[in-house]
Design a protein around this motif. Structure first.
Motif, PDB file in Angstrom:
ATOM      1  N   GLY A   1      35.722  46.139  19.152  1.00 26.88           N
ATOM      2  CA  GLY A   1      36.014  47.485  18.755  1.00 26.88           C
ATOM      3  C   GLY A   1      36.131  47.572  17.236  1.00 26.88           C
ATOM      4  N   VAL A   2      36.770  46.495  16.644  1.00 27.28           N
ATOM      5  CA  VAL A   2      36.972  46.499  15.202  1.00 27.28           C
ATOM      6  C   VAL A   2      35.600  46.369  14.539  1.00 27.28           C
ATOM      7  N   PHE A   3      34.855  45.472  15.169  1.00 27.20           N
ATOM      8  CA  PHE A   3      33.531  45.261  14.624  1.00 27.20           C
ATOM      9  C   PHE A   3      32.738  46.553  14.666  1.00 27.20           C
ATOM     10  N   MET A   4      32.852  47.221  15.740  1.00 30.74           N
ATOM     11  CA  MET A   4      32.140  48.464  15.930  1.00 30.74           C
ATOM     12  C   MET A   4      32.680  49.513  14.976  1.00 30.74           C
ATOM     13  N   TYR A   5      34.014  49.524  14.825  1.00 27.22           N
ATOM     14  CA  TYR A   5      34.660  50.464  13.919  1.00 27.22           C
ATOM     15  C   TYR A   5      34.174  50.183  12.500  1.00 27.22           C
TER      16      TYR A   5
ATOM     17  N   HIS B   1      31.506  48.647  11.600  1.00 22.34           N
ATOM     18  CA  HIS B   1      30.083  48.939  11.549  1.00 22.34           C
ATOM     19  C   HIS B   1      29.862  50.445  11.405  1.00 22.34           C
ATOM     20  N   LEU B   2      30.572  51.233  12.151  1.00 20.99           N
ATOM     21  CA  LEU B   2      30.467  52.693  12.085  1.00 20.99           C
ATOM     22  C   LEU B   2      30.966  53.178  10.733  1.00 20.99           C
ATOM     23  N   GLN B   3      32.063  52.531  10.273  1.00 20.79           N
ATOM     24  CA  GLN B   3      32.620  52.924   8.995  1.00 20.79           C
ATOM     25  C   GLN B   3      31.579  52.642   7.887  1.00 20.79           C
ATOM     26  N   GLN B   4      30.911  51.498   8.019  1.00 21.54           N
ATOM     27  CA  GLN B   4      29.881  51.122   7.058  1.00 21.54           C
ATOM     28  C   GLN B   4      28.755  52.153   7.110  1.00 21.54           C
TER      29      GLN B   4
ATOM     30  N   ARG C   1      29.921  55.297   5.436  1.00 25.95           N
ATOM     31  CA  ARG C   1      29.899  55.168   3.978  1.00 25.95           C
ATOM     32  C   ARG C   1      28.461  55.230   3.463  1.00 25.95           C
ATOM     33  N   ASN C   2      27.568  54.523   4.199  1.00 28.55           N
ATOM     34  CA  ASN C   2      26.153  54.563   3.813  1.00 28.55           C
ATOM     35  C   ASN C   2      25.616  55.996   3.913  1.00 28.55           C
ATOM     36  N   ALA C   3      26.024  56.651   4.996  1.00 33.17           N
ATOM     37  CA  ALA C   3      25.574  58.021   5.198  1.00 33.17           C
ATOM     38  C   ALA C   3      26.156  58.925   4.120  1.00 33.17           C
ATOM     39  N   GLU C   4      27.454  58.716   3.756  1.00 41.09           N
ATOM     40  CA  GLU C   4      28.072  59.519   2.694  1.00 41.09           C
ATOM     41  C   GLU C   4      27.388  59.257   1.359  1.00 41.09           C
TER      42      GLU C   4
END
Length: 172
Positions: free
Chosen positions: A1-5, A7-10, A13-16
């Motif tokens: 979940g953390v990894f996924m979190y 990854h999603l956070q990354q 940030r990439n999307a932002e």
């Protein structure tokens, strides 16, 4: 979940970052588009101004062309009038010249006739003069002869008178 979190956070940030990049690009493009619109607006105003000036210049040229055509037509008409006047004056002067030539010819003929008549009269007078001179000379010669004869006769008469006078004196 953390990894996924993470990854999603990354990805967020990439999307932002991508969104920020696109937003900056959009702002840059918007600014460029604004500059292009302003430039286009200035060009359109300049084009309108040029069209107005061109229209005014064209109207001025048409007015000038019309005035020049009218002036040319007036000058042409004046020239034609002057030509007509000069042509009629030329005809009048030509006729006068012909009349003067005719008068000159008549006067020359009259002059020649008078010259011939004068020559004949002069010859006649010369002949009469010569005849009168001859008659005068003849008359002078006759008168001189008569005078000579009368002198001779006078001498003879004087001699005779003297002889008669001498005889009278002797007789007395």
């Amino acid at each position: 979940g953390v990894f996924m979190y993470n990854h999603l956070q990354q990805k967020v940030r990439n999307a932002e970052a991508l969104a920020q990049k696109y937003k900056q690009q959009q702002e840059a493009l918007s600014a460029q588009l604004q500059v292009v619109y302003e430039h286009r607006s200035r060009l359109e105003r300049s084009l309108q101004k040029e069209r107005g000036e061109h229209k005014k210049t064209k109207e001025d040229f048409l007015v000038y062309k019309l005035e020049a055509q009218e002036a040319l037509n007036k000058e042409k008409q004046d020239s034609m009038n002057r030509y007509g006047a000069l042509s009629s004056q030329h005809k009048i002067l030509k006729n006068q010249h012909e009349d003067v030539k005719k008068q000159l010819l008549d006067l020359q003929l009259q002059h020649n006739s008078l010259k011939l008549e004068h020559r004949k009269t002069l010859e006649t007078h010369s002949q009469k003069y010569a005849q009168l001179q001859q008659e005068k000379d003849s008359e002078i010669t006759n008168l001189q002869d008569t005078v000579y004869k009368l002198r001779e006769e006078s001498k003879l008469l004087r001699k005779a008178h003297q002889e008669v006078h001498s005889q009278l004196l002797s007789a007395q």
